[in-house]
Write a protein that holds these residues in place. Structure first.
Motif, PDB file in Angstrom:
ATOM      1  N   ALA A   1       0.848  -1.183   0.000  1.00  0.00           N
ATOM      2  CA  ALA A   1       0.000   0.000   0.000  1.00  0.00           C
ATOM      3  C   ALA A   1       0.890   1.242   0.000  1.00  0.00           C
ATOM      4  N   VAL A   2       0.425   2.301  -0.642  1.00  0.00           N
ATOM      5  CA  VAL A   2       1.102   3.598  -0.683  1.00  0.00           C
ATOM      6  C   VAL A   2       0.141   4.631  -0.114  1.00  0.00           C
ATOM      7  N   GLU A   3       0.660   5.565   0.675  1.00  0.00           N
ATOM      8  CA  GLU A   3      -0.151   6.652   1.231  1.00  0.00           C
ATOM      9  C   GLU A   3       0.392   7.986   0.750  1.00  0.00           C
ATOM     10  N   ILE A   4      -0.505   8.835   0.265  1.00  0.00           N
ATOM     11  CA  ILE A   4      -0.134  10.171  -0.193  1.00  0.00           C
ATOM     12  C   ILE A   4      -0.982  11.162   0.588  1.00  0.00           C
ATOM     13  N   SER A   5      -0.339  11.974   1.437  1.00  0.00           N
ATOM     14  CA  SER A   5      -1.059  12.980   2.226  1.00  0.00           C
ATOM     15  C   SER A   5      -1.220  14.240   1.400  1.00  0.00           C
ATOM     16  N   THR A   6      -2.477  14.610   1.136  1.00  0.00           N
ATOM     17  CA  THR A   6      -2.793  15.775   0.311  1.00  0.00           C
ATOM     18  C   THR A   6      -3.537  16.806   1.155  1.00  0.00           C
ATOM     19  N   PRO A   7      -3.719  18.018   0.650  1.00  0.00           N
ATOM     20  CA  PRO A   7      -4.516  19.009   1.389  1.00  0.00           C
ATOM     21  C   PRO A   7      -5.958  18.548   1.626  1.00  0.00           C
ATOM     22  N   GLU A   8      -6.475  17.673   0.762  1.00  0.00           N
ATOM     23  CA  GLU A   8      -7.857  17.201   0.886  1.00  0.00           C
ATOM     24  C   GLU A   8      -7.980  15.958   1.758  1.00  0.00           C
ATOM     25  N   GLY A   9      -6.881  15.323   2.115  1.00  0.00           N
ATOM     26  CA  GLY A   9      -6.906  14.087   2.893  1.00  0.00           C
ATOM     27  C   GLY A   9      -5.852  13.126   2.392  1.00  0.00           C
ATOM     28  N   VAL A  10      -5.950  11.881   2.815  1.00  0.00           N
ATOM     29  CA  VAL A  10      -4.952  10.884   2.442  1.00  0.00           C
ATOM     30  C   VAL A  10      -5.475  10.029   1.294  1.00  0.00           C
ATOM     31  N   VAL A  11      -4.649   9.882   0.262  1.00  0.00           N
ATOM     32  CA  VAL A  11      -4.948   9.015  -0.875  1.00  0.00           C
ATOM     33  C   VAL A  11      -4.266   7.682  -0.586  1.00  0.00           C
ATOM     34  N   HIS A  12      -5.049   6.609  -0.645  1.00  0.00           N
ATOM     35  CA  HIS A  12      -4.517   5.264  -0.435  1.00  0.00           C
ATOM     36  C   HIS A  12      -4.542   4.526  -1.761  1.00  0.00           C
ATOM     37  N   ALA A  13      -3.466   3.797  -2.033  1.00  0.00           N
ATOM     38  CA  ALA A  13      -3.380   3.029  -3.272  1.00  0.00           C
ATOM     39  C   ALA A  13      -2.579   1.764  -3.011  1.00  0.00           C
ATOM     40  N   ALA A  14      -2.674   0.838  -3.943  1.00  0.00           N
ATOM     41  CA  ALA A  14      -1.873  -0.379  -3.900  1.00  0.00           C
ATOM     42  C   ALA A  14      -1.079  -0.459  -5.192  1.00  0.00           C
TER      43      ALA A  14
ATOM     44  N   ALA B   1      -1.295  -0.385 -10.671  1.00  0.00           N
ATOM     45  CA  ALA B   1      -1.587   0.384  -9.460  1.00  0.00           C
ATOM     46  C   ALA B   1      -3.070   0.732  -9.444  1.00  0.00           C
ATOM     47  N   LEU B   2      -3.644   0.695  -8.253  1.00  0.00           N
ATOM     48  CA  LEU B   2      -5.059   1.014  -8.074  1.00  0.00           C
ATOM     49  C   LEU B   2      -5.245   1.913  -6.873  1.00  0.00           C
ATOM     50  N   LEU B   3      -6.130   2.894  -6.994  1.00  0.00           N
ATOM     51  CA  LEU B   3      -6.556   3.663  -5.832  1.00  0.00           C
ATOM     52  C   LEU B   3      -7.469   2.777  -4.999  1.00  0.00           C
ATOM     53  N   ALA B   4      -7.506   3.010  -3.692  1.00  0.00           N
ATOM     54  CA  ALA B   4      -8.306   2.168  -2.805  1.00  0.00           C
ATOM     55  C   ALA B   4      -9.755   2.090  -3.260  1.00  0.00           C
ATOM     56  N   GLU B   5     -10.313   3.203  -3.732  1.00  0.00           N
ATOM     57  CA  GLU B   5     -11.730   3.198  -4.138  1.00  0.00           C
ATOM     58  C   GLU B   5     -11.985   2.407  -5.421  1.00  0.00           C
ATOM     59  N   GLU B   6     -10.930   2.061  -6.150  1.00  0.00           N
ATOM     60  CA  GLU B   6     -11.070   1.254  -7.363  1.00  0.00           C
ATOM     61  C   GLU B   6     -11.004  -0.250  -7.074  1.00  0.00           C
ATOM     62  N   ILE B   7     -10.594  -0.599  -5.863  1.00  0.00           N
ATOM     63  CA  ILE B   7     -10.394  -2.004  -5.516  1.00  0.00           C
ATOM     64  C   ILE B   7     -11.717  -2.625  -5.096  1.00  0.00           C
ATOM     65  N   LYS B   8     -12.041  -3.747  -5.697  1.00  0.00           N
ATOM     66  CA  LYS B   8     -13.254  -4.501  -5.356  1.00  0.00           C
ATOM     67  C   LYS B   8     -12.850  -5.540  -4.313  1.00  0.00           C
ATOM     68  N   ILE B   9     -13.128  -5.229  -3.062  1.00  0.00           N
ATOM     69  CA  ILE B   9     -12.618  -6.014  -1.948  1.00  0.00           C
ATOM     70  C   ILE B   9     -13.057  -7.479  -1.984  1.00  0.00           C
ATOM     71  N   ASP B  10     -14.289  -7.745  -2.406  1.00  0.00           N
ATOM     72  CA  ASP B  10     -14.750  -9.139  -2.468  1.00  0.00           C
ATOM     73  C   ASP B  10     -13.927  -9.947  -3.470  1.00  0.00           C
ATOM     74  N   GLU B  11     -13.616  -9.336  -4.614  1.00  0.00           N
ATOM     75  CA  GLU B  11     -12.799 -10.018  -5.622  1.00  0.00           C
ATOM     76  C   GLU B  11     -11.388 -10.273  -5.106  1.00  0.00           C
TER      77      GLU B  11
END
Length: 132
Positions: free
Chosen positions: A54-67, A87-97
Motif C-alpha cells: 500500500a502507498v499513502e499520499i497525504s494531500t490538502p484534501e486528505g490521504v490518498v490510499h493506493a496499492a 496500481a489502483l486507488l483504494a476506491e477502485e479495488i473490489k474487496i470481495d474479488e
C-alpha cells in the motif's frame, strides 16, 4: 514554484496503462525493498525499488490510499514519481474479488507465484482498510 515556503511535493503515480493519481502532497509513504520510506519536502534525490504494498499520499484534501504491484519510486527536486506496472486507488479495488483472489492463492502449492499473489492481494486489502 519549487522551493517557496508552503509548497509541497508534486506527486505522480503512474501505471503501465494510465496516470493513476497526480497532484500536490505534503508526504508520501511507500514500501521499498529496503523498508518503509517517508518522503517530505526537501528530501534528498532517490531512486528505489517498490515492493507489492500500500502507498499513502497525504494531500490538502486528505490521504490518498493506493496499492502498487512493485515498481520504482523516484524523488528529485520535490517531485515524487511512483511507477508501477499495475496500481489502483483504494476506491477502485473490489474487496470481495481481492479476498477471493487471496483465498485462491492461499490454496495454491507453495512456490514463488503463490507468494507473489498473496503479497499483491494483501497489499490491496491493506489499502482499502486504511482508506476506510
Amino acid at each position: 514554484m519549487a522551493g517557496e515556503i508552503g509548497t509541497g511535493l508534486q506527486v505522480e503515480m503512474v501505471a503501465a496503462d494510465r496516470v493513476v493519481w497526480s497532484g500536490e502532497a505534503s508526504m508520501v509513504i511507500a514500501r521499498t525493498s529496503e523498508g518503509d520510506l517517508g518522503v517530505l519536502r526537501g528530501h534528498a534525490p532517490l531512486l528505489s525499488l517498490l515492493v507489492d504494498a500500500a502507498v499513502e499520499i497525504s494531500t490538502p484534501e486528505g490521504v490518498v490510499h493506493a496499492a502498487v504491484d512493485g515498481g520504482f519510486l523516484s524523488v528529485a527536486a520535490d517531485r515524487v514519481s511512483i511507477l508501477s506496472e499495475y496500481a489502483l486507488l483504494a476506491e477502485e479495488i473490489k474487496i470481495d474479488e481481492v479476498k477471493a483472489e487471496l483465498e485462491a492463492a492461499e490454496g495454491m502449492p507453495t512456490g514463488d507465484e503463490r507468494e507473489v499473489r498473496i503479497r499483491r492481494a494483501s497489499a490491496r486489502i491493506r489499502a482499502v482498510e486504511k482508506a476506510s
